[in-house]
Design an enzyme around this catalytic site. Structure first.
Site, PDB file in Angstrom:
ATOM      1  N   CYS A 182     -13.545 -18.628 -39.693  1.00  0.00           N
ATOM      2  CA  CYS A 182     -12.522 -18.899 -40.705  1.00  0.00           C
ATOM      3  C   CYS A 182     -13.193 -18.955 -42.072  1.00  0.00           C
ATOM      4  CB  CYS A 182     -11.813 -20.224 -40.431  1.00  0.00           C
ATOM      5  SG  CYS A 182     -10.626 -20.675 -41.720  1.00  0.00           S
ATOM      6  N   CYS A 196      -1.273 -17.342 -40.149  1.00  0.00           N
ATOM      7  CA  CYS A 196      -2.641 -16.822 -40.129  1.00  0.00           C
ATOM      8  C   CYS A 196      -3.242 -17.186 -38.777  1.00  0.00           C
ATOM      9  CB  CYS A 196      -3.488 -17.421 -41.252  1.00  0.00           C
ATOM     10  SG  CYS A 196      -5.229 -16.859 -41.186  1.00  0.00           S
ATOM     11  N   ASP A 240      -7.358 -30.221 -23.867  1.00  0.00           N
ATOM     12  CA  ASP A 240      -7.941 -30.324 -25.202  1.00  0.00           C
ATOM     13  C   ASP A 240      -7.224 -29.344 -26.119  1.00  0.00           C
ATOM     14  OD1 ASP A 240      -9.529 -31.254 -27.207  1.00  0.00           O
ATOM     15  OD2 ASP A 240     -11.414 -30.549 -26.378  1.00  0.00           O
ATOM     16  N   CYS A 243      -9.824 -30.613 -46.847  1.00  0.00           N
ATOM     17  CA  CYS A 243      -9.432 -31.778 -47.622  1.00  0.00           C
ATOM     18  C   CYS A 243      -7.923 -31.938 -47.654  1.00  0.00           C
ATOM     19  CB  CYS A 243      -9.960 -31.649 -49.051  1.00  0.00           C
ATOM     20  SG  CYS A 243      -9.519 -30.091 -49.841  1.00  0.00           S
ATOM     21  N   CYS A 247      -8.621 -16.412 -36.689  1.00  0.00           N
ATOM     22  CA  CYS A 247      -9.711 -16.904 -35.839  1.00  0.00           C
ATOM     23  C   CYS A 247      -9.463 -16.624 -34.360  1.00  0.00           C
ATOM     24  CB  CYS A 247      -9.942 -18.395 -36.061  1.00  0.00           C
ATOM     25  SG  CYS A 247      -8.515 -19.439 -35.684  1.00  0.00           S
TER      26      CYS A 247
END
Length: 550
Positions: free
Chosen positions: A441, A501, A403, A8, A504
């Site tokens: 994640c 961070c 991509d 969000c 992932c």
């Protein structure tokens, strides 16, 4: 490519009572379309138009969430001191922005000199208005009547929820970490209605694990915006004259009219407190370690944003330059670069510039589908509706298809088939401006299991080999596939590696709950793999997966 979704975005505005009327407040128009001079109006009426800024700010951050939107405004002259409007849909839908009459009525109904707003996408989002934010808690005591919105994800949500349900008489009605946070704030206010923002957040910081930026507004007209001690998600603010505003992205502030010099980052572990007269920044927790999510720069953020002293567009440009530096394909006249719209375009353009080959839009995305109920019979149908390949651009060409990332590869596989069939490309060499995503994640991106990820099934270790890349290429129908290495990320983003961070892509989680969740995810993945080998189903091995709606 896999329509990876962020949790969000949050926004806040406050027209202070001190100082002159801000020129950033929207002016009213007469019937002849001329503007009314705010100096001729009642001053408080002008201040109360500050809430009208929220929908525009949320539109600038619609990239961060399209599932729902909402705002809460504060107006001391209104019976409902706090009033909330929220619903499922895009910002323009929720606030009727394409219909002048209904939009003006909504803005008049929710007029206030202070307001907070939110755009939402959930980890596995429930299409339910009750999950939309802000969350408002009404109370007869103004100090306990508040509304808040939240950007992030609590990695220890499950433990907190179980603790609340097992040790108290409280009941939680939604499967969402936002409701857990709602409860924790309410509990602290029940103990001390006059707790300061610093005291409240200091207490919360000892219990929360993950990413959690908050915008808060109560019925006393007291506001705060805070950033978690790791600074995982961006949060910016600006003050000019009597106008304060904050948002998840800087572009939402500069579009209001704030100068770029006025836009600052909320430091991790700090809170900006606004009381109607003053704005002050205070520290509520130490921040010895930063863990800014690198995906903000690669994918999520608006290309026009800058935060934590790193520009989004320039970061993506450097990713493309790094792809070019590592390119091994023989460059001839039949080679072109094609970006996958839209976030890969900056990387594709810079890669092509370095390689001295054309960067062409051989793939057109239908940007007008939006949130509709149009569905195909399968994923291939959906890809055909969303993307149009141009054979006049790609026929007979060797394509460097750029991509931003591969998460599940389901959409990419169908897209490659489309490019070969309708685009009539001779070869398609996929280049990814990101390392392989090898672990979930738990801090605000909708990839929570190892089994749903594409790369781990092909990789024996954490560093990908050329043979593994080729096996992946064969699996998705590409001529070749190349990723960027993990060590290239920090330089491309423009921040020190220790401040990012990268869990992932390197499995190094910055919080204890994140590490525990990863170990559980590995165990479930192994159980699913064994179950499949023995002829069972993954669901039988992993049991009922718990989904968190935020």
């Amino acid at each position: 490519m896999d329509e990876l979704q962020h949790e969000c975005g949050v926004a806040a505005v406050y027209h202070l009572n001190s100082g002159d009327l801000s020129p950033l407040i929207p002016k009213l128009r007469r019937k002849d379309k001329s503007f009314i001079d705010p100096a001729t109006e009642d001053a408080q009426t002008v201040r109360n138009r500050a809430s009208r800024l929220i929908p525009g700010m949320l539109l600038d951050m619609q990239n961060r969430g399209q599932l729902a939107a909402g705002l809460t405004s504060y107006n001391p002259a209104r019976l409902q001191l706090l009033q909330t409007r929220k619903d499922v849909g895009g910002v323009a839908e929720v606030f009727r922005m394409n219909h002048e009459g209904p939009y003006k009525e909504l803005m008049a109904e929710h007029a206030g000199q202070a307001a907070i707003g939110h755009v939402r996408y959930a980890t596995c989002g429930k299409d339910d208005p009750s999950y939309a934010q802000p969350f408002e808690r009404q109370h007869i005591a103004r100090s306990k009547w508040f509304s808040f919105a939240f950007n992030g994800q609590l990695a220890n949500y499950t433990e907190l929820r179980q603790e609340i349900l097992s040790t108290t008489d409280f009941h939680l009605t939604r499967e969402t970490d936002t409701e857990v946070l709602h409860h924790l704030i309410s509990h602290e206010l029940s103990l001390n209605a006059h707790v300061t923002p610093v005291e409240l957040l200091r207490t919360l910081s000892k219990r929360l694990d993950g990413s959690w930026n908050i915008v808060f507004l109560n019925a006393r007209g007291q506001m705060f915006v805070s950033r978690d001690p790791l600074g995982m998600r961006p949060l910016c603010y600006a003050v000019e004259g009597s106008m304060f505003a904050a948002a998840s992205e800087s572009v939402a502030l500069t579009h209001l009219g704030f100068s770029e010099d006025s836009v600052k980052n909320v430091p991790p572990g700090h809170v900006v407190v606004v009381d109607g007269q003053t704005v002050r920044v205070e520290k509520y927790a130490e921040s010895p370690q930063k863990a800014h999510c690198f995906f903000e720069w690669i994918y999520f953020a608006n290309a026009g944003s800058t935060f934590d002293d790193a520009g989004v567009y320039l970061s993506r440009k450097r990713l493309g330059e790094e792809l070019a530096r590592r390119e091994t394909l023989t460059i001839d006249d039949d080679v072109i670069v094609v970006p996958v719209p839209d976030t890969a375009k900056a990387a594709a353009d810079s890669m092509a510039f370095q390689l001295k080959v054309p960067s062409l839009e051989g793939l057109i995305r239908n940007r007008y589908i939006g949130r509709t109920f149009i569905e195909g019979n399968n994923r291939a149908d959906k890809v055909r509706m969303k993307y149009t390949p141009l054979p006049e651009v790609m026929e007979g060409k060797r394509i460097l298809l750029v991509d931003d990332s591969i998460v599940r590869a389901t959409t990419l596989k169908e897209l490659l088939a489309l490019l070969k069939d309708r685009g009539r490309a001779k070869e398609i060499h996929v280049r990814i401006a990101c390392p392989p995503i090898i672990s979930p994640c738990f801090y605000g991106i909708d990839m929570s299991t190892v089994g749903e990820l594409f790369a781990p099934a092909f990789m024996a270790g954490h560093v990908i080999t050329p043979d593994e890349e080729q096996a992946m290429a064969d699996a998705i129908g590409a001529t070749s596939l190349r990723y960027l290495p993990v060590e290239a990320l920090a330089n491309c983003v423009g921040l020190p590696e220790h401040s990012l961070c990268q869990a992932c892509v390197n499995t190094v989680y910055p919080t204890p709950a994140g590490e525990r969740m990863y170990q559980l995810a590995l165990t479930k993945s192994n159980e699913e793999r064994i179950a499949c080998q023995n002829g069972g189903s993954p669901d039988e091995a992993s049991g009922n997966r718990q989904r968190i709606y935020v």
